[in-house]
Design a protein around this motif. Sequence first.
Motif, PDB file in Angstrom:
ATOM      1  N   ILE A  14       0.850  -1.197   0.000  1.00 11.53           N
ATOM      2  CA  ILE A  14       0.000   0.000   0.000  1.00 11.53           C
ATOM      3  C   ILE A  14       0.884   1.245   0.000  1.00 11.53           C
ATOM      4  O   ILE A  14       1.869   1.308   0.725  1.00 11.53           O
ATOM      5  CB  ILE A  14      -0.906   0.054   1.252  1.00 11.53           C
ATOM      6  CG1 ILE A  14      -1.816  -1.163   1.321  1.00 11.53           C
ATOM      7  CG2 ILE A  14      -1.738   1.337   1.270  1.00 11.53           C
ATOM      8  CD1 ILE A  14      -2.567  -1.281   2.640  1.00 11.53           C
ATOM      9  N   CYS A  16       0.190   5.338   0.616  1.00 11.84           N
ATOM     10  CA  CYS A  16      -0.814   6.325   1.033  1.00 11.84           C
ATOM     11  C   CYS A  16      -0.207   7.725   0.968  1.00 11.84           C
ATOM     12  O   CYS A  16       0.942   7.924   1.327  1.00 11.84           O
ATOM     13  CB  CYS A  16      -1.275   6.058   2.459  1.00 11.84           C
ATOM     14  SG  CYS A  16      -2.138   4.519   2.655  1.00 11.84           S
ATOM     15  N   SER A  17      -1.012   8.668   0.534  1.00  5.35           N
ATOM     16  CA  SER A  17      -0.586  10.059   0.501  1.00  5.35           C
ATOM     17  C   SER A  17      -1.785  10.925   0.862  1.00  5.35           C
ATOM     18  O   SER A  17      -2.790  10.934   0.150  1.00  5.35           O
ATOM     19  CB  SER A  17      -0.071  10.428  -0.885  1.00  5.35           C
ATOM     20  OG  SER A  17       0.171  11.813  -0.943  1.00  5.35           O
ATOM     21  N   GLY A  18      -1.676  11.632   1.957  1.00  2.02           N
ATOM     22  CA  GLY A  18      -2.755  12.516   2.376  1.00  2.02           C
ATOM     23  C   GLY A  18      -2.442  13.973   2.094  1.00  2.02           C
ATOM     24  O   GLY A  18      -1.455  14.503   2.593  1.00  2.02           O
ATOM     25  N   TYR A  43      -2.181  -1.333  -3.519  1.00  2.50           N
ATOM     26  CA  TYR A  43      -3.135  -0.224  -3.503  1.00  2.50           C
ATOM     27  C   TYR A  43      -2.425   1.116  -3.377  1.00  2.50           C
ATOM     28  O   TYR A  43      -1.452   1.240  -2.635  1.00  2.50           O
ATOM     29  CB  TYR A  43      -4.089  -0.345  -2.315  1.00  2.50           C
ATOM     30  CG  TYR A  43      -5.063  -1.478  -2.432  1.00  2.50           C
ATOM     31  CD1 TYR A  43      -6.298  -1.291  -3.025  1.00  2.50           C
ATOM     32  CD2 TYR A  43      -4.748  -2.737  -1.930  1.00  2.50           C
ATOM     33  CE1 TYR A  43      -7.204  -2.332  -3.123  1.00  2.50           C
ATOM     34  CE2 TYR A  43      -5.655  -3.780  -2.024  1.00  2.50           C
ATOM     35  CZ  TYR A  43      -6.880  -3.572  -2.622  1.00  2.50           C
ATOM     36  OH  TYR A  43      -7.769  -4.597  -2.716  1.00  2.50           O
ATOM     37  N   LEU A  44      -2.965   2.103  -4.070  1.00  2.00           N
ATOM     38  CA  LEU A  44      -2.576   3.489  -3.886  1.00  2.00           C
ATOM     39  C   LEU A  44      -3.802   4.195  -3.327  1.00  2.00           C
ATOM     40  O   LEU A  44      -4.884   4.156  -3.922  1.00  2.00           O
ATOM     41  CB  LEU A  44      -2.165   4.134  -5.214  1.00  2.00           C
ATOM     42  CG  LEU A  44      -2.087   5.663  -5.222  1.00  2.00           C
ATOM     43  CD1 LEU A  44      -1.047   6.167  -4.220  1.00  2.00           C
ATOM     44  CD2 LEU A  44      -1.792   6.166  -6.625  1.00  2.00           C
ATOM     45  N   CYS A  45      -3.650   4.807  -2.191  1.00  2.00           N
ATOM     46  CA  CYS A  45      -4.736   5.567  -1.582  1.00  2.00           C
ATOM     47  C   CYS A  45      -4.237   6.995  -1.404  1.00  2.00           C
ATOM     48  O   CYS A  45      -3.213   7.224  -0.762  1.00  2.00           O
ATOM     49  CB  CYS A  45      -5.101   4.959  -0.233  1.00  2.00           C
ATOM     50  SG  CYS A  45      -6.415   5.868   0.605  1.00  2.00           S
ATOM     51  N   PHE A  46      -4.947   7.963  -2.000  1.00  2.00           N
ATOM     52  CA  PHE A  46      -4.511   9.350  -1.837  1.00  2.00           C
ATOM     53  C   PHE A  46      -5.701  10.278  -1.787  1.00  2.00           C
ATOM     54  O   PHE A  46      -6.801   9.939  -2.209  1.00  2.00           O
ATOM     55  CB  PHE A  46      -3.540   9.764  -2.943  1.00  2.00           C
ATOM     56  CG  PHE A  46      -4.135   9.871  -4.315  1.00  2.00           C
ATOM     57  CD1 PHE A  46      -4.649  11.071  -4.782  1.00  2.00           C
ATOM     58  CD2 PHE A  46      -4.152   8.771  -5.156  1.00  2.00           C
ATOM     59  CE1 PHE A  46      -5.177  11.161  -6.061  1.00  2.00           C
ATOM     60  CE2 PHE A  46      -4.676   8.847  -6.443  1.00  2.00           C
ATOM     61  CZ  PHE A  46      -5.183  10.055  -6.883  1.00  2.00           C
ATOM     62  N   SER A  47      -5.481  11.422  -1.212  1.00  2.00           N
ATOM     63  CA  SER A  47      -6.508  12.454  -1.168  1.00  2.00           C
ATOM     64  C   SER A  47      -5.851  13.791  -1.481  1.00  2.00           C
ATOM     65  O   SER A  47      -4.643  13.964  -1.334  1.00  2.00           O
ATOM     66  CB  SER A  47      -7.165  12.505   0.211  1.00  2.00           C
ATOM     67  OG  SER A  47      -6.219  12.877   1.189  1.00  2.00           O
ATOM     68  N   LEU A  93      -8.854   5.605  -4.408  1.00  2.00           N
ATOM     69  CA  LEU A  93      -8.195   4.361  -4.033  1.00  2.00           C
ATOM     70  C   LEU A  93      -8.031   3.571  -5.333  1.00  2.00           C
ATOM     71  O   LEU A  93      -9.006   3.274  -5.998  1.00  2.00           O
ATOM     72  CB  LEU A  93      -9.033   3.560  -3.029  1.00  2.00           C
ATOM     73  CG  LEU A  93      -8.479   2.197  -2.637  1.00  2.00           C
ATOM     74  CD1 LEU A  93      -7.164   2.363  -1.898  1.00  2.00           C
ATOM     75  CD2 LEU A  93      -9.474   1.457  -1.768  1.00  2.00           C
ATOM     76  N   LYS A  95      -6.365   0.270  -7.366  1.00  2.00           N
ATOM     77  CA  LYS A  95      -5.772  -1.060  -7.235  1.00  2.00           C
ATOM     78  C   LYS A  95      -5.145  -1.454  -8.538  1.00  2.00           C
ATOM     79  O   LYS A  95      -5.665  -1.214  -9.581  1.00  2.00           O
ATOM     80  CB  LYS A  95      -6.808  -2.079  -6.841  1.00  2.00           C
ATOM     81  CG  LYS A  95      -6.210  -3.460  -6.661  1.00  2.00           C
ATOM     82  CD  LYS A  95      -7.225  -4.432  -6.159  1.00  2.00           C
ATOM     83  CE  LYS A  95      -6.537  -5.774  -5.959  1.00  2.00           C
ATOM     84  NZ  LYS A  95      -7.437  -6.777  -5.474  1.00  2.00           N
TER      85      LYS A  95
END
Length: 95
Positions: A14, A16-18, A43-47, A93, A95
């Motif tokens: 994973i 993540c970048s917030g 997974y790449l999860c960013f906002s 998000l 995948k």
Amino acid sequence: MSKKLKYQNSYFDIVCSGLAIHYNKNIDFLFKEIYRVLKKGGYLCFSTGHPVFNLLNSSKDHLIGISKPPDDKGVILGDYFDESSKPNNLAVLVK
């Protein structure tokens, strides 16, 4: 975020970048690096910045803002519920 990451290929499950990706000037390079360090099926999860924060700014340069005409009644500019692509209101998000 503009330099090669110091990790081997397929290193992370994973990433993540917030509230940071939208500051990058070379987004193509950044996503290629993220893809490189993600394991297959990772997974790449960013906002990015939420548009509600634009309401706190009275600048007409914002997609959503507040205008105060001489009668001192605030007028909301823009459409918060507009679902078209915007540069500052993305959460994804991948995948």
